[in-house]
Scaffold this active site. Structure first.
Site, PDB file in Angstrom:
ATOM      1  N   GLY C 384       0.848  -1.187   0.000  1.00 48.43           N
ATOM      2  CA  GLY C 384       0.000   0.000   0.000  1.00 48.43           C
ATOM      3  C   GLY C 384       0.877   1.228   0.000  1.00 48.43           C
ATOM      4  O   GLY C 384       2.029   1.159   0.428  1.00 48.43           O
ATOM      5  N   GLU C 525       9.426  -4.943   5.653  1.00 50.56           N
ATOM      6  CA  GLU C 525      10.352  -4.370   4.663  1.00 50.56           C
ATOM      7  C   GLU C 525      11.748  -4.987   4.716  1.00 50.56           C
ATOM      8  O   GLU C 525      12.744  -4.295   4.938  1.00 50.56           O
ATOM      9  CB  GLU C 525      10.450  -2.854   4.853  1.00 50.56           C
TER      10      GLU C 525
END
Lengths: 243, 292, 605
Positions: C384, C525
């Site tokens: 997103g 991440e």
């Protein structure tokens, strides 16, 4: 004439390479955009220009002079104004105080009267701010805060305006409004604008030229119109897919 | 009744001294997230310098005050350069606590070695005779303390609110990176806040001198109680320190009178621990959201 | 050779007095150093290992000293006192009671320490110390107030240990205290302390309960301080409140820092400086605090490891690195380790289910009625734009934020009420967007922190390094090494985390997370800042993890990676789910394209 030139800029956060040799240049009076997905290194570029970060190697030239060793508050004195990512208005202070702080250096130079007049001018571009002049800026909506951040940058009368992700966290209708305002500022023609934005098509609409960054590198460059129709832009965001 | 009012006024006066010292913590904490853990020794220094100039050498009162301000500025600068600046650069998040403690120990010991270890009387320029207000006898020095303390806090808070440099201080407290984008030199603002806080502590030393004695140890306990005051009022709330001072000053005066002199410090510290447990950012403090 | 040197050093306190003309004087000094060293060591547990500043240890010291004073003294020695109670019990019983009392006082101080840090906690410790001081001063019928208590010398089996031979009592205790502290800080408890100090979030996501360990640290530290206080009372056979002032706490803090934190040698050196200095330079005694203050400033900014750091620097030049045999044996043992434990027999095909999960910050809705299902043994991508609520979702899943509404289920069981460290125990492991390694620990130790919950030795077994605890430590070390091999980091097992390259650090976080034997792994991440080659390595790793049956939630901006390894992808925008499907479906979904690239509307040209 080139107002800003970035040469082989490398920036590391600790051991992480956030920027891997970026070069780009901006002519006076242009609106140049850097687009790319989040994490691509856009904000790092901005913060390095304004002196919040110092580069590992490479150089940043403003009107031909290196500015990459100058601390942020002195860069601000070179007529560069930076609207940071996430707006960063001074939340506990009133709208008016935020605008006055935008003109901090001018007021300290004794231009207070002129600044007051300029704030009125800002109010004519952003009438909403006038209405909320004495309100604590932390209580403004996201869109209003973005306008305040823009206004705060404009009162310093910059030659170069750095805009970092003006759309972030805003609803689409508000984003429309913000980009209309950016277009208005551009059309006044008295400053160069460097825009960093994730929403590629919005940025490309207003930009004269644009660079696409991917993972700390520039992968594409062209005029706003060219890139608008280039399918590579989409791949830069959503990946090339399974091969 | 008269005794009660007298107790009230000396409690408030004592509290206002705490407030002034605490205000010093407050000013620097907001700009730099650090404060001088030996602030009480700056107060002591003000008292000592005041005594040397005003009592020993009969220098006019105002000239003495100027001398005290000057000493405050110099000491603030030395403190900043030797303890604060290197601490803020170091990675340790408690270096500043230890560095300022060390600085205070040095300062106190210097005064003891090169001046005196004794305590001296410092007669109030306003005299020691109580003046009568509505039939109640009050010490003029206590009234002076209350007025001056409130004036200093109001003056500094107004300076922060109404001048551009004052606003810059608030901006640095809130977000130093964005402040520097406005062209504000945050290092200078932090230095300024330490100078201001040192000067105020030194002035507080002159103010409190007539109701305590002047000596190398006069600041230690005062400084410690002022921690309680600043935290009760909220380390980031300027006017909060006035309330904090009132709470500690009054609880102390009344405990000493109605319970036992020996226990006068206890309620203040108990209130401190309770406030920290239930209102960690003080009575007037702001809630801070920590993002992970 | 080494053993002989240590043996001589250990016997030094007994030998030293024999070598000089005035043994009584030296013995007196040694006793004082020993008592002070215990107090400095107790302070080190808080300042050095837990990372909080305490300026109130004089209070604990006082409780220990007064417990012994009150409980052992006699009416005759304090004939004109206001004391009314003289139980006159044996020294060691009184000492034991004193330690218990101080431990209790430490337990009480532990609670504010959970919520406060930095200057706030420092101020509370000051207040706490002063409160104890006030009480001692005022309870005259118990403590004789400012006049203090006189004590009689210790008597053991008819032998009096007053004055010079007191050394034979205190020295064995110092050795025991140091031995216990050494074992404790080198064990999984010590690693837990250090983990909490470095990053509370990372510690709790390794399954470490901050409250439990922090309160225990205060209890142990206070208990040792109380022990030191009990012995202190016999140094002069007299205790008075003035000793235990605020300045006393500050001086011990200085001794600790100047000597060097996290080091037994440092504790002893710091205490020695504090005791010997004024005696050695009586001429300069007036300037003592000036010199102390300056040395603290110098040590703080130029020699952060104190005197002990200096000694270690010299020692390092004469000692070798970890020897090859040790590592060979480790490799040998690691080859027999089976890494992925059988996932519990579980027919449930759904690993995690989020139902109507909502989170608000003030007026901002960060996550809005999110529904998501992570299937067992799959890689689920979560993507997103900036600020779309991905990080918030991770924080809700791991229990860092309490949600405003909705449910989180792990294998069908609601975990919404569980705190972060409990969820880690239940099988949720994670890595961090901004690396949160324990930087002063080696790579191997970092992985061992990840295995925190596989330790079962109790505190006693650890403190005295009993065989069970030794064996457990060895087994965990072996398995941790095997995890490093799994991610390809075995060569840097003994390198401190702060000296790793960025790519290695990312891999180490994954190893640490895997080591906790999770059923769900959150990768926040993992590709940020990595080169293409390193990303490829992580891709391969993710596939191996998936094959073992672990479910993976992958939050990532690097789309090539997400699309390459995910089985399913969820897209968030403004806290709402806007799309879900296979990577291919997501890449061609017009809503997703708009969210990322914006619209084409030319509204103002």
């Amino acid at each position: 004439m080139k107002i800003l030139e970035i040469k082989d800029l490398v920036v590391n956060y600790g051991k992480v390479a956030a920027l891997k040799e970026i070069s780009l240049e901006i002519e006076e009076g242009e609106l140049v955009a850097v687009i790319g997905s989040n994490g691509a290194g856009k904000t790092t570029t901005m913060n390095t220009i304004s002196g919040l970060l110092s580069p590992t190697s490479g150089d940043i030239l403003l009107n031909g002079k290196s500015i990459c060793k100058i601390p942020a508050h002195q860069v601000a004195a070179l007529n560069i104004s930076h609207v940071p990512e996430g707006r960063k208005v001074f939340a506990s202070m009133s709208v008016k105080d935020n605008l006055l702080l935008g003109a901090y250096l001018r007021i300290r130079k004794g231009e207070k009267k002129q600044v007051i007049a300029d704030i009125d001018d800002i109010y004519s571009i952003f009438p909403r701010l006038k209405e909320r002049e004495n309100q604590q800026s932390g209580t403004l909506s996201g869109g209003e805060q973005q306008m305040l951040a823009l206004g705060r940058a404009l009162v310093s009368k910059p030659k170069l305006l750095l805009l970092d992700e003006p759309s972030m966290g805003l609803a689409p209708v508000i984003i429309d409004e913000v980009f209309k305002l950016i277009n208005t500022i551009k059309k006044r023609g008295d400053m160069t604008i460097f825009l960093v934005e994730q929403l590629a098509y919005r940025a490309l609409e207003v930009a004269d030229r644009a660079y696409v960054v991917e993972q700390g590198n520039i992968s594409l460059t062209g005029t706003g119109k060219e890139l608008m129709t280039n399918p590579e832009v989409r791949k830069a965001y959503l990946g090339a897919g399974k091969s | 009744m008269e005794q009660f009012i007298q107790l009230l006024i000396s409690g408030i006066a004592q509290g206002m001294i705490y407030s002034l010292v605490a205000f010093g913590y407050n000013i620097t904490f907001s700009t730099s997230r650090s404060f001088n853990f030996s602030h009480g020794n700056f107060l002591m220094l003000g008292g000592v310098v005041g005594l040397i100039f005003f009592i020993n050498n009969q220098v006019p009162f105002l000239a003495m005050v100027l001398a005290v301000v000057f000493v405050g500025l110099i000491m603030g600068l030395i403190l900043y350069k030797t303890s604060i600046e290197p601490s803020l650069k170091s990675k340790s998040n408690y270096a500043w606590i230890l560095a300022t403690l060390a600085f205070g120990i040095i300062l106190k010991n210097i005064v003891e070695v090169f001046w005196s270890t004794d305590d001296f009387r410092f007669d109030s320029p306003l005299g020691n005779a109580p003046i009568r207000i509505m039939g109640i006898g009050v010490l003029p020095q206590e009234i002076l303390i209350i007025i001056v303390a409130i004036c200093i806090v109001v003056a500094v808070e107004s300076f922060k609110k109404y001048t551009i440099f004052g606003k810059a201080i608030v901006a640095v407290s809130e977000d130093k990176h964005t402040a520097s984008l406005m062209g504000i030199n945050q290092q200078f603002v932090i230095l300024f806040s330490f100078l201001l806080s040192s000067v105020i502590a030194c002035l507080a030393g002159v103010l409190v001198a007539p109701i305590t004695m002047v000596g190398a140890t006069m600041g230690t306990v005062l400084g410690v109680k002022a921690y309680a005051v600043s935290i009760i009022g909220g380390l980031e709330s300027g006017y909060g320190v006035l309330l904090g001072g009132l709470i500690i000053g009054l609880s102390e005066a009344f405990t000493a009178r109605y319970i036992s002199t020996g226990y006068k410090d206890a309620p203040g510290f108990l209130i401190l621990i309770l406030v920290l447990l239930f209102l960690p950012s003080g009575i007037f403090g702001k809630k801070i959201f920590k993002k992970v | 050779m080494k053993k002989i040197i240590y043996g001589i050093l250990l016997l030094l306190p007994f030998l030293l007095p024999q070598m000089v003309d005035n043994p009584y004087y030296i013995q007196g000094i040694l006793c004082r150093i020993i008592v002070y060293a215990m107090l400095v060591a107790s302070l080190d547990l808080i300042v050095g290992y837990i990372g909080d500043v305490s300026i109130g240890h004089a209070g604990f010291f006082a409780i220990g000293a007064y417990a012994v004073g009150i409980l052992t003294s006699t009416q005759e020695l304090n004939s004109d006192s206001s004391m009314t109670w003289f139980p006159h019990i044996p020294f060691f019983v009184a000492l034991f009671i004193g330690v218990l009392l101080t431990a209790l006082a430490g337990f009480i101080l532990g609670f504010p320490a959970l919520r406060l840090s930095g200057p706030y906690l420092a101020v509370v410790t000051i207040a706490y110390g002063l409160l104890i001081y006030t009480i001692i001063n005022e309870q005259e019928y118990l403590t004789n107030g400012t006049k203090g208590i006189s004590l009689e010398p210790i008597e053991v089996f008819g032998v009096k240990f007053g004055g010079s031979n007191y050394l034979y009592i205190v020295y064995p205790f110092l050795i025991m205290v140091m031995y216990v502290i050494h074992n404790l800080t080198k064990s999984y408890w010590g690693r837990a302390f250090e983990a909490i100090k470095y990053s509370e979030v990372a510690a709790s996501s390794c399954g470490i309960s901050k409250s439990y360990y922090k309160i225990w640290a205060f209890v142990i530290s206070a208990g040792i301080a109380g022990l030191a206080g009990g012995f202190f009372s016999q140094l002069d056979a007299y205790v008075a409140p003035n000793t235990f002032s605020y300045n006393f706490s500050v001086e011990f803090l200085i001794a600790l820092i100047v000597g060097g934190v996290q080091s037994i040698l440092g504790n002893i050196l710091g205490a020695s400086v504090m005791v010997i200095f004024p005696d050695l330079f009586t001429k300069f005694n007036d300037y003592r605090l000036i010199i102390f203050g300056f040395s603290l400033l110098l040590v703080l900014f130029f020699m952060p490891k104190g005197l002990a750091g200096f000694v270690n620097l010299i020692k390092k030049r004469f000692t070798k690195k970890k020897d090859g045999h040790y590592i060979e044996a480790l490799i040998e043992r690691a080859s027999a380790v089976k890494l992925f434990d059988e996932l519990k027999e579980n027919n449930d095909q759904v690993a995690v289910q989020l139902k109507d999960l909502t989170m608000r910050f003030g007026g901002l809705v960060a996550v809005n009625e999110l529904n998501m299902t992570i299937k067992k043994g799959t890689v689920h991508g979560l993507i997103g734009p900036n600020g779309s609520g991905k990080s918030t979702t991770v924080n809700l899943l791991t229990g860092i934020y309490p949600p405003a509404g909705g449910k989180v289920q792990l294998f069908g069981k609601s975990i919404i009420a569980e705190s972060t460290y409990k969820r880690a125990k239940l099988g949720i492991a994670r890595t961090f967007q901004n690396l949160q390694l324990f930087s002063d620990m080696t790579a191997l130790q970092n992985v061992m922190v990840g295995m925190h919950n596989s330790f079962t030795s109790n505190l006693f077994s650890i403190c005295f390094n009993l065989p069970k605890s030794q064996k457990e430590e060895k087994n965990v070390e072996t398995k941790a090494f095997a995890w490093l091999q799994f991610v390809g980091l075995e060569d840097i097992a003994f390198t401190e985390a702060k000296n790793l390259s960025y790519g290695q650090a990312r891999l180490l976080e994954i190893a640490r997370a895997l080591a906790s034997n999770p059923s769900l792994l959150l990768l926040d991440e993992p590709a940020a800042g990595l080169t293409a080659g390193e990303i490829e390595k992580i891709n391969i790793l993710i596939n191996k993890i998936k094959e073992s049956g672990i479910s993976v939630l992958l939050i990532e901006h690097h789309m090539d990676m997400v699309m390459a390894v995910s089985d399913e992808v969820t897209v968030l925008d403004f806290g709402k789910k806007i799309a879900e499907g296979t990577p291919n479906q997501i890449q061609n979904n017009p809503t997703v394209i708009t969210a990322y690239l914006g619209t084409h509307e030319t509204s103002f040209h």
